[in-house]
Design a protein around this motif. Structure first.
Motif, PDB file in Angstrom:
ATOM      1  N   VAL A  97       0.934  -1.176  -0.008  1.00 19.98           N
ATOM      2  CA  VAL A  97       0.080  -0.040   0.128  1.00 19.98           C
ATOM      3  C   VAL A  97       0.775   1.220  -0.055  1.00 19.98           C
ATOM      4  N   PRO A  98       0.300   2.231  -0.401  1.00 17.60           N
ATOM      5  CA  PRO A  98       0.999   3.673  -0.384  1.00 17.60           C
ATOM      6  C   PRO A  98       0.540   4.191   0.781  1.00 17.60           C
ATOM      7  N   ILE A  99       1.757   4.923   1.493  1.00 22.56           N
ATOM      8  CA  ILE A  99       1.630   5.930   2.323  1.00 22.56           C
ATOM      9  C   ILE A  99       2.411   7.094   2.304  1.00 22.56           C
ATOM     10  N   LEU A 100       2.217   8.212   3.057  1.00 17.57           N
ATOM     11  CA  LEU A 100       2.783   9.511   2.810  1.00 17.57           C
ATOM     12  C   LEU A 100       3.742   9.670   4.063  1.00 17.57           C
ATOM     13  N   VAL A 101       4.931  10.383   3.663  1.00 19.13           N
ATOM     14  CA  VAL A 101       5.920  10.538   4.597  1.00 19.13           C
ATOM     15  C   VAL A 101       6.224  11.819   4.910  1.00 19.13           C
ATOM     16  N   GLN A 102       5.707  12.771   3.918  1.00 16.03           N
ATOM     17  CA  GLN A 102       5.908  14.068   4.057  1.00 16.03           C
ATOM     18  C   GLN A 102       5.031  15.079   3.113  1.00 16.03           C
ATOM     19  N   THR A 103       4.322  16.101   3.610  1.00 16.37           N
ATOM     20  CA  THR A 103       3.693  17.087   2.755  1.00 16.37           C
ATOM     21  C   THR A 103       3.897  18.300   3.110  1.00 16.37           C
ATOM     22  N   ASN A 104       4.341  19.086   1.995  1.00 16.78           N
ATOM     23  CA  ASN A 104       4.519  20.750   1.882  1.00 16.78           C
ATOM     24  C   ASN A 104       3.629  21.336   1.101  1.00 16.78           C
ATOM     25  N   ILE A 105       2.941  22.480   1.600  1.00 22.88           N
ATOM     26  CA  ILE A 105       1.925  23.189   0.817  1.00 22.88           C
ATOM     27  C   ILE A 105       2.222  24.365   1.105  1.00 22.88           C
ATOM     28  N   THR A 106       2.286  25.485  -0.384  1.00 18.23           N
ATOM     29  CA  THR A 106       2.424  27.057  -0.029  1.00 18.23           C
ATOM     30  C   THR A 106       1.205  27.269  -0.807  1.00 18.23           C
ATOM     31  N   TYR A 107       0.624  28.160  -0.064  1.00 13.70           N
ATOM     32  CA  TYR A 107      -0.572  28.998  -0.396  1.00 13.70           C
ATOM     33  C   TYR A 107      -0.121  30.058  -0.751  1.00 13.70           C
ATOM     34  N   LYS A 108      -0.694  30.476  -2.344  1.00 19.85           N
ATOM     35  CA  LYS A 108      -0.442  31.942  -2.801  1.00 19.85           C
ATOM     36  C   LYS A 108      -1.780  32.749  -2.915  1.00 19.85           C
ATOM     37  N   ASN A 109      -2.968  32.190  -3.011  1.00 19.49           N
ATOM     38  CA  ASN A 109      -4.101  33.103  -2.963  1.00 19.49           C
ATOM     39  C   ASN A 109      -5.365  32.267  -2.747  1.00 19.49           C
ATOM     40  N   PRO A 110      -6.154  33.002  -1.820  1.00 20.28           N
ATOM     41  CA  PRO A 110      -7.134  32.115  -1.336  1.00 20.28           C
ATOM     42  C   PRO A 110      -8.236  31.708  -2.464  1.00 20.28           C
ATOM     43  N   LEU A 111      -9.291  30.565  -2.130  1.00 22.13           N
ATOM     44  CA  LEU A 111     -10.196  30.246  -3.086  1.00 22.13           C
ATOM     45  C   LEU A 111     -11.317  30.114  -2.227  1.00 22.13           C
ATOM     46  N   TYR A 112     -12.400  30.716  -2.916  1.00 21.44           N
ATOM     47  CA  TYR A 112     -13.772  31.230  -2.220  1.00 21.44           C
ATOM     48  C   TYR A 112     -14.964  30.216  -2.859  1.00 21.44           C
ATOM     49  N   LEU A 113     -15.903  30.107  -1.988  1.00 20.97           N
ATOM     50  CA  LEU A 113     -17.224  29.455  -2.688  1.00 20.97           C
ATOM     51  C   LEU A 113     -17.520  29.900  -3.953  1.00 20.97           C
ATOM     52  N   GLY A 114     -17.751  29.035  -4.651  1.00 23.13           N
ATOM     53  CA  GLY A 114     -18.150  29.684  -6.121  1.00 23.13           C
ATOM     54  C   GLY A 114     -16.863  29.599  -7.077  1.00 23.13           C
ATOM     55  N   ASP A 115     -15.709  29.725  -6.566  1.00 21.05           N
ATOM     56  CA  ASP A 115     -14.475  29.467  -7.516  1.00 21.05           C
ATOM     57  C   ASP A 115     -14.302  28.123  -8.063  1.00 21.05           C
ATOM     58  N   ARG A 116     -13.943  28.106  -9.200  1.00 20.08           N
ATOM     59  CA  ARG A 116     -13.534  26.944  -9.993  1.00 20.08           C
ATOM     60  C   ARG A 116     -12.247  26.581  -9.650  1.00 20.08           C
ATOM     61  N   VAL A 117     -11.774  25.108  -9.481  1.00 13.99           N
ATOM     62  CA  VAL A 117     -10.505  24.750  -8.882  1.00 13.99           C
ATOM     63  C   VAL A 117     -10.107  23.721 -10.093  1.00 13.99           C
ATOM     64  N   ARG A 118      -8.545  23.682 -10.407  1.00 12.20           N
ATOM     65  CA  ARG A 118      -8.184  22.819 -11.154  1.00 12.20           C
ATOM     66  C   ARG A 118      -6.869  22.105 -10.487  1.00 12.20           C
ATOM     67  N   LEU A 119      -6.799  20.984 -10.332  1.00 11.22           N
ATOM     68  CA  LEU A 119      -5.547  20.508  -9.705  1.00 11.22           C
ATOM     69  C   LEU A 119      -4.831  19.948 -10.870  1.00 11.22           C
ATOM     70  N   ASP A 120      -3.539  19.910 -10.811  1.00  8.96           N
ATOM     71  CA  ASP A 120      -2.657  19.481 -11.840  1.00  8.96           C
ATOM     72  C   ASP A 120      -1.654  18.693 -10.928  1.00  8.96           C
ATOM     73  N   LEU A 121      -1.485  17.401 -11.119  1.00 16.61           N
ATOM     74  CA  LEU A 121      -0.578  16.383 -10.573  1.00 16.61           C
ATOM     75  C   LEU A 121       0.410  15.734 -11.331  1.00 16.61           C
ATOM     76  N   TRP A 122       1.784  15.664 -11.088  1.00  8.89           N
ATOM     77  CA  TRP A 122       2.678  14.615 -11.723  1.00  8.89           C
ATOM     78  C   TRP A 122       3.835  14.073 -10.617  1.00  8.89           C
ATOM     79  N   LEU A 123       4.596  13.413 -11.120  1.00 11.15           N
ATOM     80  CA  LEU A 123       5.446  12.638 -10.282  1.00 11.15           C
ATOM     81  C   LEU A 123       6.971  13.884 -10.705  1.00 11.15           C
ATOM     82  N   SER A 124       7.672  14.188  -9.726  1.00 10.25           N
ATOM     83  CA  SER A 124       8.912  14.948 -10.279  1.00 10.25           C
ATOM     84  C   SER A 124      10.161  13.923  -9.774  1.00 10.25           C
ATOM     85  N   GLU A 125       9.852  12.716  -9.126  1.00 11.03           N
ATOM     86  CA  GLU A 125      10.784  11.666  -8.703  1.00 11.03           C
ATOM     87  C   GLU A 125      10.312  10.422  -8.852  1.00 11.03           C
ATOM     88  N   LEU A 126      10.860   9.402  -9.060  1.00 17.46           N
ATOM     89  CA  LEU A 126      10.301   8.023  -9.032  1.00 17.46           C
ATOM     90  C   LEU A 126      11.394   7.294  -8.637  1.00 17.46           C
TER      91      LEU A 126
END
Length: 192
Positions: A97-126
């Motif tokens: 199974v996969p587990i997480l060992v670390q999470t880092n998030i940098t928030y740049k601008n807020p999101l509000y109710l009614g906003d549209r959100v797109r998430l892009d995800l990729w692997l930078s290292e395998l």
């Protein structure tokens, strides 16, 4: 009970047609890794999801609570595993199974109710048993609102020790490995 949001209708296995989510790769490589779904795309792949904001995700300040981003990353990781043909239930049956060992998030601008959100995800290292996942969150105006990185590890369910991916398993992930240079150039394109 509501399931995970579907991949966007303009995505094929998480690959949107917009240039902001593409990096070149050989057709032969993509076809050899994904013969069962007939991928003929010449580019590296990213998981791209449109996400909704619900009232219960809004905090006392009036914007999306920081914990919601981690929930969205969980959805993205699940979609990545599904896209490579290794859904959680299937790999759990195989004893890892996969587990997480670390999470880092940098928030740049807020999101509000009614906003549209797109998430892009990729692997930078395998690596043999671990991976670095990169996430970018954009609002409806294509403005970067947050970026995150997680380190994940595959472990054996019985021993709880790291479990190396087999060669064929690593190959399933290879279309989603995007270099930092490519990721940065894509991020810049996405802001335009």
């Amino acid at each position: 009970m509501r399931g995970f949001p579907p991949l966007r209708s303009d995505c094929v296995v998480g690959v949107p047609p917009i240039e902001a989510c593409r990096v070149k790769v050989s057709v032969a490589k993509a076809q050899s890794v994904f013969p069962r779904i007939g991928v003929k795309d010449k580019r590296m792949k990213k998981i791209c999801l449109d996400l909704e904001i619900y009232t219960y995700q809004i905090d006392f300040v009036g914007h999306v609570n920081n914990s919601v981003y981690q929930q969205w990353m969980e959805i993205g990781r699940t979609k990545l595993l599904e896209a490579v043909g290794m859904p959680i239930h299937a790999i759990a049956e195989r004893g890892f199974v996969p587990i997480l060992v670390q999470t880092n998030i940098t928030y740049k601008n807020p999101l509000y109710l009614g906003d549209r959100v797109r998430l892009d995800l990729w692997l930078s290292e395998l690596r043999a048993a671990s991976a670095i996942l990169d996430f970018r969150f954009f609002n409806g105006d294509n403005t970067l609102v947050a970026e995150a990185q997680q380190k994940g590890l595959f472990i054996d369910r019985e021993t709880k020790r790291p479990r190396r991916l087999q060669t064929e398993e690593r190959e399933l992930f290879s279309p989603y490995v995007v270099s930092e240079f490519s990721a940065n150039s894509n991020r810049e394109t996405a802001r335009v």
